[in-house]
Motif scaffolding. Structure first.
Motif, PDB file in Angstrom:
ATOM      1  N   SER A 218       7.666  27.733   4.166  1.00 43.70           N
ATOM      2  CA  SER A 218       8.730  26.723   4.163  1.00 43.70           C
ATOM      3  C   SER A 218      10.117  27.334   4.318  1.00 43.70           C
ATOM      4  O   SER A 218      11.081  26.616   4.582  1.00 43.70           O
ATOM      5  CB  SER A 218       8.671  25.901   2.872  1.00 43.70           C
ATOM      6  OG  SER A 218       8.855  26.727   1.734  1.00 43.70           O
ATOM      7  N   VAL A 219      10.216  28.645   4.142  1.00 44.58           N
ATOM      8  CA  VAL A 219      11.493  29.341   4.320  1.00 44.58           C
ATOM      9  C   VAL A 219      11.306  30.426   5.377  1.00 44.58           C
ATOM     10  O   VAL A 219      10.366  31.220   5.308  1.00 44.58           O
ATOM     11  CB  VAL A 219      11.977  29.967   2.998  1.00 44.58           C
ATOM     12  CG1 VAL A 219      13.280  30.738   3.214  1.00 44.58           C
ATOM     13  CG2 VAL A 219      12.174  28.898   1.941  1.00 44.58           C
ATOM     14  N   ALA A 220      12.198  30.474   6.346  1.00 44.02           N
ATOM     15  CA  ALA A 220      12.095  31.430   7.451  1.00 44.02           C
ATOM     16  C   ALA A 220      12.392  32.853   6.984  1.00 44.02           C
ATOM     17  O   ALA A 220      13.129  33.072   6.014  1.00 44.02           O
ATOM     18  CB  ALA A 220      13.063  31.040   8.571  1.00 44.02           C
ATOM     19  N   GLY A 221      11.849  33.807   7.715  1.00 43.89           N
ATOM     20  CA  GLY A 221      12.044  35.214   7.385  1.00 43.89           C
ATOM     21  C   GLY A 221      13.503  35.638   7.303  1.00 43.89           C
ATOM     22  O   GLY A 221      13.911  36.295   6.328  1.00 43.89           O
ATOM     23  N   PRO A 222      14.347  35.280   8.284  1.00 41.83           N
ATOM     24  CA  PRO A 222      15.768  35.645   8.179  1.00 41.83           C
ATOM     25  C   PRO A 222      16.434  35.031   6.947  1.00 41.83           C
ATOM     26  O   PRO A 222      17.278  35.666   6.313  1.00 41.83           O
ATOM     27  CB  PRO A 222      16.358  35.086   9.482  1.00 41.83           C
ATOM     28  CG  PRO A 222      15.219  35.093  10.441  1.00 41.83           C
ATOM     29  CD  PRO A 222      14.015  34.736   9.616  1.00 41.83           C
ATOM     30  N   ALA A 223      16.069  33.800   6.588  1.00 42.21           N
ATOM     31  CA  ALA A 223      16.638  33.167   5.401  1.00 42.21           C
ATOM     32  C   ALA A 223      16.229  33.921   4.136  1.00 42.21           C
ATOM     33  O   ALA A 223      17.036  34.075   3.203  1.00 42.21           O
ATOM     34  CB  ALA A 223      16.196  31.715   5.318  1.00 42.21           C
ATOM     35  N   LEU A 224      14.993  34.393   4.079  1.00 45.34           N
ATOM     36  CA  LEU A 224      14.543  35.167   2.922  1.00 45.34           C
ATOM     37  C   LEU A 224      15.371  36.434   2.770  1.00 45.34           C
ATOM     38  O   LEU A 224      15.819  36.769   1.671  1.00 45.34           O
ATOM     39  CB  LEU A 224      13.064  35.530   3.071  1.00 45.34           C
ATOM     40  CG  LEU A 224      12.047  34.391   2.982  1.00 45.34           C
ATOM     41  CD1 LEU A 224      10.646  34.898   3.324  1.00 45.34           C
ATOM     42  CD2 LEU A 224      12.050  33.777   1.584  1.00 45.34           C
ATOM     43  N   ALA A 225      15.597  37.136   3.878  1.00 43.60           N
ATOM     44  CA  ALA A 225      16.333  38.397   3.824  1.00 43.60           C
ATOM     45  C   ALA A 225      17.796  38.176   3.452  1.00 43.60           C
ATOM     46  O   ALA A 225      18.357  38.883   2.598  1.00 43.60           O
ATOM     47  CB  ALA A 225      16.229  39.113   5.173  1.00 43.60           C
TER      48      ALA A 225
END
Length: 325
Positions: A218-225
């Motif tokens: 539900s959360v994109a990889g760039p958003a996680l980083a």
């Protein structure tokens, strides 16, 4: 009406031009500096351990001892909370952010506007935005904890609470169990609305259901980083909160001195003023390519986000000085 700020395309179609300052949202115009992102953030599906790491850091940042669920923006949480139980009677503090009532109505809830906390008692679900958007009203955590005991589920939207010391319900959520859920935005305070990251905090049953409703990835990889870096950066957070509070005072004073507009309320990211004629005031600033927010339920209220760099402040001051020209 599900009207929103950030509708620059409407401003441009009406007034032309491309060099706009968008003050129609409560988004920090001096954003967190995005760090270099690993290629894997773009090429691989988000890993569970990266989600868990972000949620752990978010919990510390928000002062929450209970579970935290990362979502694709606070808006995603707003869309999901009506599905936490069967539809019934919902009370929404009014006026407020209109997506709460709209999302509840779309899921079959009967929505009743409430002018204050006492009018919400007995509702199956109650929504309070704290600080409130757009009038800046605030309620202390203990008052909201008292309301949680009088409703089926209390939803507290803290999208503008990052710079508000001692206001969040997050630290006392564990004692409220599954009777309350707190929603937090990332994009507003950190100025990165395009990242589409937000959080829901609550009891174990509520957060587990929200996680299931959100589905995998539900959360994109760039958003996680980006979120992991920003939420751990205490120095940037403290400096930004101090600047925002100073800028709110500066903006309120500027609007009073240059336009004779009276402050209705504010948060650390916006000021709402009484202008007498909000649409005329909006047009006055739009002619200088500065976009602001009006509300369908108020003839006089105009909301302005905070300018960022010095040039934006100068342009706003010049536009106000020109008056009705």
């Amino acid at each position: 009406m599900r009207d929103h700020g950030g509708d620059l395309d409407r401003a441009q179609s009406s007034y032309g031009g491309a060099d706009w300052i968008d003050l129609s949202t409560g988004i920090n115009r001096l954003p967190y500096p995005v760090p270099p992102l690993p290629l894997q953030a773009w090429t691989a599906l988000p890993m569970a351990r990266d989600v868990a790491r972000l949620e752990e850091i978010a919990a510390r940042s928000f002062g929450c001892a209970g579970p935290v669920v990362a979502l694709a923006g606070a808006q995603a949480a707003i869309q999901l909370t009506p599905r936490l139980s069967a539809p019934g009677r919902a009370a929404v503090l009014t006026p407020s952010y209109n997506e709460h009532a709209a999302a509840l109505s779309a899921q079959g809830w009967t929505v009743t506007p409430a002018p204050g906390l006492s009018a919400m008692a007995g509702a199956d679900l109650a929504v309070v935005v704290n600080p409130n958007n757009p009038d800046g009203r605030r309620w202390p955590p203990e008052a909201l904890a008292g309301l949680a005991a009088q409703v089926g589920l209390l939803v507290v939207d803290e999208s503008f609470a990052d710079a508000e010391e001692g206001l969040s319900l997050a630290p006392i959520l564990p004692r409220l169990g599954d009777r309350a859920v707190v929603l937090r935005s990332f994009g507003k305070f950190y100025g990165l609305a395009g990242v589409r990251l937000g959080f829901a905090l609550g009891g174990p049953t509520t957060t587990a259901l929200l996680r299931a409703l959100a589905g995998p990835w539900s959360v994109a990889g760039p958003a996680l980083a980006i979120g992991t870096a920003a939420l751990a950066d205490r120095a940037w957070q403290a400096a930004t909160a101090a600047r925002l509070h100073a800028d709110v005072a500066r903006l309120s004073e500027l609007l009073a001195e240059r336009a004779r507009w009276t402050t209705v309320g504010s948060s650390a990211l916006f000021v709402t003023v009484e202008t007498g004629d909000a649409r005329a005031a909006q047009a006055r600033l739009a002619r200088a390519q500065i976009w602001t927010r009006v509300f369908p339920y108020s003839r006089g209220w105009l909301r302005l986000g905070l300018p960022g760099v010095a040039l934006e402040w100068e342009r706003l001051e010049a536009a106000l000085a020109r008056g009705g020209e």
